[in-house]
Motif scaffolding. Sequence first.
Motif, mmCIF file in Angstrom:
data_model
loop_
_atom_site.group_PDB
_atom_site.id
_atom_site.type_symbol
_atom_site.label_atom_id
_atom_site.label_comp_id
_atom_site.label_asym_id
_atom_site.label_seq_id
_atom_site.Cartn_x
_atom_site.Cartn_y
_atom_site.Cartn_z
ATOM 1 N N TYR A 317 0.957 -1.100 0.304
ATOM 2 C CA TYR A 317 -0.067 -0.266 0.055
ATOM 3 C C TYR A 317 0.595 1.175 0.102
ATOM 4 O O TYR A 317 0.458 2.575 -0.456
ATOM 5 C CB TYR A 317 -0.642 0.348 1.006
ATOM 6 N N ASP A 318 1.730 1.493 0.917
ATOM 7 C CA ASP A 318 2.946 2.117 0.629
ATOM 8 C C ASP A 318 3.609 2.840 -0.654
ATOM 9 O O ASP A 318 3.355 3.074 -1.763
ATOM 10 C CB ASP A 318 4.289 1.445 1.527
ATOM 11 N N VAL A 321 -0.037 3.892 -2.723
ATOM 12 C CA VAL A 321 -0.752 5.744 -2.841
ATOM 13 C C VAL A 321 0.340 6.291 -2.797
ATOM 14 O O VAL A 321 0.054 7.378 -3.620
ATOM 15 C CB VAL A 321 -0.750 5.659 -1.143
ATOM 16 N N PRO A 325 -2.696 8.208 -5.083
ATOM 17 C CA PRO A 325 -2.934 9.086 -4.018
ATOM 18 C C PRO A 325 -4.250 9.576 -3.456
ATOM 19 O O PRO A 325 -4.371 10.365 -2.820
ATOM 20 C CB PRO A 325 -1.846 9.714 -4.044
ATOM 21 N N GLU A 329 -7.173 4.215 -1.683
ATOM 22 C CA GLU A 329 -6.439 3.983 -1.613
ATOM 23 C C GLU A 329 -6.095 4.208 -0.188
ATOM 24 O O GLU A 329 -4.896 3.287 0.711
ATOM 25 C CB GLU A 329 -4.805 4.083 -2.696
ATOM 26 N N ARG A 330 -6.165 5.556 0.316
ATOM 27 C CA ARG A 330 -5.261 5.728 1.746
ATOM 28 C C ARG A 330 -6.507 4.878 2.787
ATOM 29 O O ARG A 330 -6.036 4.684 4.266
ATOM 30 C CB ARG A 330 -5.308 7.227 1.647
ATOM 31 N N ARG A 333 -5.244 1.965 3.005
ATOM 32 C CA ARG A 333 -3.239 2.062 3.850
ATOM 33 C C ARG A 333 -4.261 1.892 5.223
ATOM 34 O O ARG A 333 -3.113 1.971 6.297
ATOM 35 C CB ARG A 333 -2.856 2.512 3.091
ATOM 36 N N ALA A 334 -4.719 2.905 5.390
ATOM 37 C CA ALA A 334 -5.157 3.083 7.008
ATOM 38 C C ALA A 334 -5.718 2.072 7.558
ATOM 39 O O ALA A 334 -5.166 1.957 9.332
ATOM 40 C CB ALA A 334 -5.629 4.313 7.394
ATOM 41 N N GLU A 349 -4.446 8.174 10.840
ATOM 42 C CA GLU A 349 -4.764 8.116 9.302
ATOM 43 C C GLU A 349 -6.084 8.205 8.807
ATOM 44 O O GLU A 349 -6.027 8.986 7.781
ATOM 45 C CB GLU A 349 -4.127 6.884 8.621
ATOM 46 N N LEU A 353 -8.012 11.621 6.688
ATOM 47 C CA LEU A 353 -9.180 11.223 4.754
ATOM 48 C C LEU A 353 -10.184 12.778 5.137
ATOM 49 O O LEU A 353 -10.929 12.247 4.863
ATOM 50 C CB LEU A 353 -9.082 10.109 5.294
#
Length: 411
Positions: A317-318, A321, A325, A329-330, A333-334, A349, A353
């Motif tokens: 995921y790093d 994103v 971004p 996706e974020r 990832r969170a 995280e 958002l």
Amino acid sequence: MRSATHHVEDLLRRHAPQVLGALVRRYGHFDAAEDAVQEALLAAARQWPSAGVPDNPRGWLIRVASRRLTDALRGEEARRQREDRAAALTPRDAFTAPPPGADRAPREDDTLSLLFLCCHPDLTPPAQIALTLRAVGGLTTAEIARAHLVPEATMAQRVSRAKQKVRGVRFGRPDHWEQRLPAVLHTLYLIFNEGYTATSGAHLQRRDLASEAIRLTRQVHRLLPDDAEVAGLLALMVLTDARRDARTGPHGELVPLDEQDRDRWDRAAIEEGAALVVDALSKGCPGPYQLRAAIAAVHDEAPTARATDWREILGLYDVLVRLVPGPVERLNRAVAVAMVHGPRAGLAELDALAGEYTGHRLDAARAHLLERAGDLEAARAAYESAASQTLSHPEQHYLHARAARLRPTGT
């Protein structure tokens, strides 16, 4: 008779885009060609179950559709007193003859050309999806309308407007077609997502829609076998769809990933998807679909939920994103951050958002992490908030049930 009818239906769906592509490539007139193909498909559906499937079903369909189309063009020619240039498309002695090559193998790029036509940049994403399902997927307007929970008349207008916009567009791979391939893949991705998790309605999944997206993506992969992102998208669909039988309970209720019976996952599909991922990633710098597929592979290959390698998922995921971004996706990832570094880290995280993401998934993820962190009252409120925002009945029931579990005893 029932199995024979299903066999015919499968044949017709598979051949429909090839037949339409052959007619549009030869004659133009997308709208008229599509009508002629539908008439040929209807004739086949009536005749083949009892009379038997011809030796060359594609050639049969092209001959019948070609005759329907040329008859229509001849009628138009007479009505418009030869002013319509459609009459010049075919020599007069060919009006009752099959087009050259009807009995040969289909041109390999006809389906792909149709996909590019349906994903023309002048069309909105909803129009691209509708036209793709109609022309390439072989779904009826009524089926597409049901899939999107809109009246059939509304969907018919959407498809008709889309056809009007692509009228006159040259058939075939467009110049700089590579620039349009992302739109094709994105359209297929959206179709699959809607089929895998319906945005509204009584059912969590629309399997026909997801299966159709996979079928079309397989066709693109056959035509572009060396494109890593096409392989990545196919891998993502196959790996995700491998879990579909375990995603719902006996009454259609949602079963979250960590509670699913993994014995019900399709191991053959997982093996296929994993092989596609390995092959795609070997071709160079990975793209978004390859990374999403790699994440799905890590989930699918874990023997239990507890054995999931969340550090590897977070690392993927790093990378994702940085390429894409976006808020979705974020958000995902969170969740991975929470699984690696704890729920409070994931909640931080999600807080970042809050002003960018709208939709029930943010509150659902927040509720889950709050519950893990022990803040049960806040978690209950977040579950209820998420339930109020989704139009999917199974998701609503699941979120309400999670909230109800957190109510204090006796209330």
